[in-house]
Design an enzyme around this catalytic site. Structure first.
Site, PDB file in Angstrom:
ATOM      1  N   LYS A 108       0.881  -1.128   0.109  1.00  8.83           N
ATOM      2  CA  LYS A 108       0.092   0.065   0.053  1.00  8.83           C
ATOM      3  C   LYS A 108       0.883   1.537  -0.033  1.00  8.83           C
ATOM      4  O   LYS A 108       0.546   2.171  -0.613  1.00  8.83           O
ATOM      5  CB  LYS A 108      -1.183   0.173   1.185  1.00  8.83           C
ATOM      6  CG  LYS A 108      -1.949  -1.214   1.140  1.00  8.83           C
ATOM      7  CD  LYS A 108      -2.628  -1.251   2.435  1.00  8.83           C
ATOM      8  CE  LYS A 108      -3.664  -2.396   2.328  1.00  8.83           C
ATOM      9  NZ  LYS A 108      -4.386  -2.770   3.561  1.00  8.83           N
TER      10      LYS A 108
ATOM     11  N   GLN B 190      -4.293  -1.530   9.787  1.00  2.47           N
ATOM     12  CA  GLN B 190      -4.112  -3.033   9.167  1.00  2.47           C
ATOM     13  C   GLN B 190      -4.671  -3.877  10.365  1.00  2.47           C
ATOM     14  O   GLN B 190      -4.139  -4.162  11.237  1.00  2.47           O
ATOM     15  CB  GLN B 190      -2.713  -3.363   8.912  1.00  2.47           C
ATOM     16  CG  GLN B 190      -2.517  -4.512   8.101  1.00  2.47           C
ATOM     17  CD  GLN B 190      -3.149  -4.456   6.452  1.00  2.47           C
ATOM     18  OE1 GLN B 190      -3.190  -3.451   6.067  1.00  2.47           O
ATOM     19  NE2 GLN B 190      -3.920  -5.614   6.179  1.00  2.47           N
TER      20      GLN B 190
ATOM     21  N   ASP C 149     -10.489   3.070   4.442  1.00  2.00           N
ATOM     22  CA  ASP C 149     -10.916   1.765   4.224  1.00  2.00           C
ATOM     23  C   ASP C 149     -12.616   1.524   4.392  1.00  2.00           C
ATOM     24  O   ASP C 149     -13.009   0.490   4.053  1.00  2.00           O
ATOM     25  CB  ASP C 149     -10.185   0.761   5.532  1.00  2.00           C
ATOM     26  CG  ASP C 149      -9.146   0.089   5.098  1.00  2.00           C
ATOM     27  OD1 ASP C 149      -9.168  -0.292   3.906  1.00  2.00           O
ATOM     28  OD2 ASP C 149      -8.283  -0.335   6.012  1.00  2.00           O
TER      29      ASP C 149
END
Ligand code: NAP
Length: 292
Positions: free
Chosen positions: A52, A96, A119
């Site tokens: 990412k 994460q 997200d």
């Protein structure tokens, strides 16, 4: 059979994002900035976060990685999330998953400000997405929509079967595929581990989205001739023929399903690359205050 090529699409999308970032830069505006928090070094999280961060660099976006040991307390992590929430230079924040067992992922997701939740995991974003209001849409489902759109796949009136009901993939995917929009307007069946006669249901799918995390679970006999098959699964399985000793496998038995499918995503090279693009697109939106 036509391959839904995530590699090709993600290269195109990255190029588009790079052009947007160049424009932003030349207009003297703020460069979009994605922040990732990574706890510990276990599993594949480190690799995911690294790719990412690398993708952000490739398109000219700013990225910051904040690391904590597994021993970090929930309070310390929440304090860091609050700090990022308050920092006007930081546009998007991802934490994460998975997190160590002593930290509540729900609490962490709820602490990320919805305007920085690129997200799309915050309950406010999930709720707004379900109502069809402007929202950050969970990155993997958004990447799948983008793929359907760019390959101009007809969805209205089709039967879409989603296998897996996770908060980050299956559930939002099912909501998005039934909405009155394109891609959407499907009749959706959401299945899970308690579903009876799964193969009977998947065989009726015009669009089959497999997100269960069980390598090669979907076999040819579970798929209708000509179906669109989207494979979200990404698992490491031992493979002595590979130098690394493992291979990445999806939820679909590609070799036997591909000849039967109308369209199919490969693993790797399919949905995973689209997910990273969604994250960057959402960060550009966050920097431009397009959603909130
Ligand atoms: P998850 O949270 O573990 O959820 C799995 C879902 O599959 C659950 O709803 C479970 O049902 C269902 N399931 C499990 N076994 C089943 C069976 N035999 N029949 C029908 N349903 C079954 O998984 P996730 O986070 O959604 O991830 C799924 C897979 O996608 C994983 O391989 C993951 O690595 C991959 N993934 C890839 C990306 C990407 O960008 N490519 C992004 C996210 C995830 P219950 O609810 O009843 O337990």
């Amino acid at each position: 059979m036509q391959l839904l090529d995530g590699k090709l699409l993600s290269q195109q999308i990255k190029q588009e994002i790079a052009t947007q970032v160049t424009e932003i830069r030349s207009n003297g505006q703020k460069i979009p900035h994605l922040v990732a928090i990574l706890v510990g070094t276990a599993g594949r999280s480190e690799t995911y976060v690294a790719s990412k961060m690398k993708s952000c660099e490739e398109v000219g976006m700013k990225s910051t990685l904040i690391r904590f040991d597994d021993s970090v307390t929930e309070a310390e992590l929440l304090a860091k999330v609050e700090e990022v929430n308050q920092n006007p230079d930081m546009d998007g924040l991802i934490v994460q998953l998975p997190l160590p067992a002593h930290i509540s992922a729900d609490k962490v997701m709820e602490t990320i400000h919805p305007s920085k939740d690129v997200d799309g995991f915050h309950p406010i974003n999930i709720g707004r997405m379900a109502k069809g209001l402007p929202a950050y849409v969970s990155a993997t489902p958004q990447g799948i929509l983008e793929m359907l759109k760019r390959y101009e796949i007809e969805t209205a009136g089709k039967h879409c079967v989603v296998v897996g009901r996770s908060q980050i993939v299956g559930l939002p995917m099912s909501i998005l595929m039934q909405r009155n929009d394109y891609p959407g307007n499907c009749t959706v069946t959401l299945t899970h581990s308690r579903t009876k006669n799964l193969a009977e249901i998947t065989r009726t799918a015009d669009i089959l989205i497999a997100a269960l995390g069980k390598p090669e679970f979907i076999t040819a006999e579970m798929v209708k001739e000509g179906a669109v098959v989207i494979d979200v699964g990404l698992e490491k399985v031992p493979d002595a023929s590979k130098k690394s000793g493992f291979a990445l496998k999806g939820d679909v038995k590609f070799d036997e399903v591909a000849p039967k499918a109308g369209f199919i995503t490969p693993v790797p090279g399919g949905v995973g690359l689209m997910t990273i693009c969604s994250l960057m697109q959402n960060t550009v939106k966050a920097a431009r205050r397009e959603v909130y």
